[in-house]
Design an enzyme around this catalytic site. Structure first.
Site, short mmCIF file in Angstrom:
data_model
loop_
_atom_site.label_atom_id
_atom_site.label_comp_id
_atom_site.label_asym_id
_atom_site.label_seq_id
_atom_site.Cartn_x
_atom_site.Cartn_y
_atom_site.Cartn_z
N HIS A 31 -0.33 0.39 13.53
CA HIS A 31 0.95 1.09 13.42
C HIS A 31 1.74 1.07 14.73
O HIS A 31 1.16 0.97 15.82
CB HIS A 31 0.71 2.55 13.05
CG HIS A 31 -0.04 2.72 11.78
ND1 HIS A 31 -0.72 3.85 11.45
CD2 HIS A 31 -0.24 1.87 10.73
CE1 HIS A 31 -1.31 3.71 10.26
NE2 HIS A 31 -1.03 2.50 9.81
N LYS A 55 0.82 5.78 23.66
CA LYS A 55 -0.23 6.67 23.13
C LYS A 55 -1.42 6.69 24.08
O LYS A 55 -1.87 5.64 24.54
CB LYS A 55 -0.71 6.17 21.75
CG LYS A 55 0.38 6.13 20.71
CD LYS A 55 -0.03 5.36 19.47
CE LYS A 55 1.16 5.26 18.51
NZ LYS A 55 0.93 4.31 17.43
N TYR A 113 -4.76 12.16 20.27
CA TYR A 113 -3.94 11.29 21.10
C TYR A 113 -2.56 11.89 21.35
O TYR A 113 -1.95 12.46 20.46
CB TYR A 113 -3.83 9.87 20.53
CG TYR A 113 -3.43 9.74 19.10
CD1 TYR A 113 -4.32 10.03 18.07
CD2 TYR A 113 -2.17 9.28 18.76
CE1 TYR A 113 -3.96 9.89 16.74
CE2 TYR A 113 -1.80 9.12 17.44
CZ TYR A 113 -2.70 9.42 16.43
OH TYR A 113 -2.33 9.28 15.12
N ASP A 121 -1.49 1.14 4.47
CA ASP A 121 -2.16 0.11 5.27
C ASP A 121 -2.68 -1.03 4.39
O ASP A 121 -2.86 -2.15 4.85
CB ASP A 121 -3.29 0.73 6.08
CG ASP A 121 -2.75 1.63 7.18
OD1 ASP A 121 -3.54 2.42 7.74
OD2 ASP A 121 -1.53 1.56 7.47
#
Ligand SMILES: Cc1cn([C@H]2C[C@H](O)[C@@H](COP(=O)(O)OP(=O)(O)O[C@H]3O[C@H](C)C(=O)[C@H](O)[C@H]3O)O2)c(=O)[nH]c1=O
Length: 190
Positions: A64, A74, A134, A172
């Site tokens: 992603h 991230k 994250y 996904d």
């Protein structure tokens, strides 16, 4: 030194190893310090914290990214379980375009991965009940959300999948290959 920072094969991707100060009570660890990334040329101000739990081994979330101007850097870490964490360089014009870094992050090794803007990110869980935390430096923007196929042959990612294959979200399961999408990060966009 409380935070060891190691550039990876794609040097903008950093492996960060905070120190854990253990004692009879348990441990203390500074898991994030702005100056640590600033010292590597990334002066990052995080604006959102994310936490995901994946119940089974073989959950694969990714690959992603968010398109500019909502591109996200991230900082990924695991507080329970273990993952194979993958960052794919999708910055048009990058000398490492289409290449990736894959690192095992776990509650045991306490390592973190810095995935800069311009990279697609995904992970595969290697233990049940894995929890991933994250920080991101741009807020969630569903309209900017993008994805590429985890099994895109052009990326050559060796996921070490479990026998039954990955557990995927519907999104996904149908993600396009990198060559099939408009370049999400044109030169100079991140
Ligand atoms: C990412 C995100 C999602 N959501 C909502 C949207 C959905 O209703 C639900 C699950 O989202 P999604 O299936 O996209 O979650 P993941 O598959 O874990 O996505 C993440 O997986 C890979 C590993 C990433 O690097 C991204 O941070 C992120 O895309 O949470 C939010 O409300 N805020 C958010 O920041």
């Amino acid at each position: 030194m409380r935070l060891k920072v190691t550039p990876q094969s794609i040097p903008e991707v950093l492996l960060i190893e905070p120190k854990r100060f253990g004692d009879a009570r348990g441990f203390f660890s500074e898991v994030w310090k702005r100056s640590a990334l600033k010292g590597q040329g990334f002066d990052v101000e995080f604006v959102q914290d994310n936490h995901s739990l994946s119940r089974e081994v073989g959950v694969l979330r990714g690959l992603h990214f968010q398109r500019p101007p909502s591109a996200q850097g991230k900082l990924v870490r695991v507080v329970r379980g273990r993952i194979l964490d993958v960052a794919v360089d999708i910055r048009l014009g990058s000398p490492t375009y289409g290449q990736h870094v894959a690192c095992e992050l776990s509650a045991e090794n306490w390592q973190q991965l810095w995935v800069p803007r311009g990279f697609a990110h995904g992970f595969l869980t290697l233990e049940p009940d894995t929890e991933v935390l994250y920080k991101v430096d741009a807020e969630y923007d569903a309209a900017a959300d993008g994805g590429i196929a985890w099994d895109d042959p052009a990326l050559g990612i060796n996921w070490s999948l479990p026998a039954g294959g990955p557990v995927l979200s519907d999104k996904d399961r149908v993600a396009p290959r990198l060559a099939e999408i408009a370049p999400p990060f044109p030169e100079g966009s991140v």
